[in-house]
Design an enzyme around this catalytic site. Structure first.
Site, PDB file in Angstrom:
ATOM      1  N   SER A  12       0.821  -1.202   0.000  1.00  0.00           N
ATOM      2  CA  SER A  12       0.000   0.000   0.000  1.00  0.00           C
ATOM      3  C   SER A  12       0.861   1.261   0.000  1.00  0.00           C
ATOM      4  CB  SER A  12      -0.974  -0.037   1.188  1.00  0.00           C
ATOM      5  OG  SER A  12      -0.283  -0.225   2.411  1.00  0.00           O
ATOM      6  N   ASP A 185       3.735  12.511   8.581  1.00  0.00           N
ATOM      7  CA  ASP A 185       2.382  12.955   8.953  1.00  0.00           C
ATOM      8  C   ASP A 185       1.795  12.108  10.087  1.00  0.00           C
ATOM      9  OD1 ASP A 185       2.056  10.565   7.654  1.00  0.00           O
ATOM     10  OD2 ASP A 185       0.764  11.316   6.063  1.00  0.00           O
ATOM     11  N   HIS A 188       2.935   8.017   7.386  1.00  0.00           N
ATOM     12  CA  HIS A 188       3.846   7.697   6.297  1.00  0.00           C
ATOM     13  C   HIS A 188       5.287   8.003   6.708  1.00  0.00           C
ATOM     14  CE1 HIS A 188      -0.086   8.280   4.218  1.00  0.00           C
ATOM     15  NE2 HIS A 188       0.282   7.098   3.744  1.00  0.00           N
TER      16      HIS A 188
END
Length: 254
Positions: A12, A185, A188
């Protein structure tokens, strides 16, 4: 001449973003320059269900070239709490484990020489993530505790199947400042967080008793022979082969 080995990064957003801003995929591509091709198959927001839907298209069994290594990451989106609508990426823990088994089984079946490494779910900085989440999205409930549960589930499946695994949940938290240093963040990976992924992958590749060895120092450099077209030495009478130079890197990798 045989083709260069292919390493595929599959997963992902932690995979899709791995070629950005000092990401771990870009670093691996640099470390393995002239040794292996690093191929990106990253899909932001995907869970293990979506991966299973298309895995035979991404990794067809009849492909003329099969990867030497596949690094797999799913779990962070699976671990998001269920949405009342029934929509969204949540996958129950037991189903997630079964999906990872099926992904692992397919990848191992590609060839006798295809090796697999799973990345477990990393931790997250819950407060920073809340501040950075877009208001265009419905409430997303992610907790460090569920990350731990899905990480442990991934590790359990890996051990059961004999698949190498990077325990990212614990590896990240070895740093005292992990919550701020390892993320952009809250979720990530920053360059520092990505460096931990690289360290762990290279450690596995160095220690694994695989034939052939897939650690970068054990692999031949493509077209690494001396040449009269190389850079001329200060003596003016010979050339210097630069094919193994690594001084351009900000850090040395083992």
């Amino acid at each position: 001449m045989m083709g260069r080995p292919v390493f595929v990064l599959f997963g992902s957003s932690i995979v899709q973003y791995s070629f950005s801003n000092g990401g771990w995929g870009a670093t691996l591509a640099d470390v393995y320059a002239r040794k292996a091709d690093i191929v990106l198959r990253g899909y932001i927001a995907w869970n293990s269900r979506r991966a299973l839907q298309v895995i035979t298209k991404i990794f067809p069994k009849d492909s003329a070239v099969q990867p030497s290594l596949v690094v797999v990451y799913f779990g962070g989106n699976d671990s998001i709490a269920p949405h009342p609508s029934g929509l969204g990426p949540h996958v129950p823990l037991e189903e997630y484990m079964d999906n990872m088994r099926k992904i692992g089984e397919h990848l191992k079946s590609l060839s006798d020489k295809t090796r697999v490494i799973f990345l477990s779910c990393p931790p997250l900085n819950e407060e920073l993530l809340k501040k950075s989440t877009s208001t265009a999205l419905s409430e997303i409930v992610r907790t460090n505790e569920t990350c731990r549960l899905y990480s442990e589930a991934c590790i359990s499946v890996s051990k059961e199947m004999g698949i190498k695994v990077v325990d990212l949940w614990n590896a990240m938290q070895k740093r005292e400042d992990w919550a701020t240093a390892c993320f952009t963040d809250g979720l990530h990976l920053s360059e520092e967080g990505s460096n931990i992924v690289v360290e762990e992958i290279l450690r596995i590749l160095k220690e694994a008793e695989w034939d052939p060895c897939l650690h970068w120092k054990a692999m031949p450099t493509e077209f690494g022979e001396d040449s009269p077209y190389d850079l001329v030495a200060s003596s003016g009478k010979s050339t210097i082969n630069p094919s193994e130079w690594t001084f351009h890197r900000k850090r040395s990798w083992e």
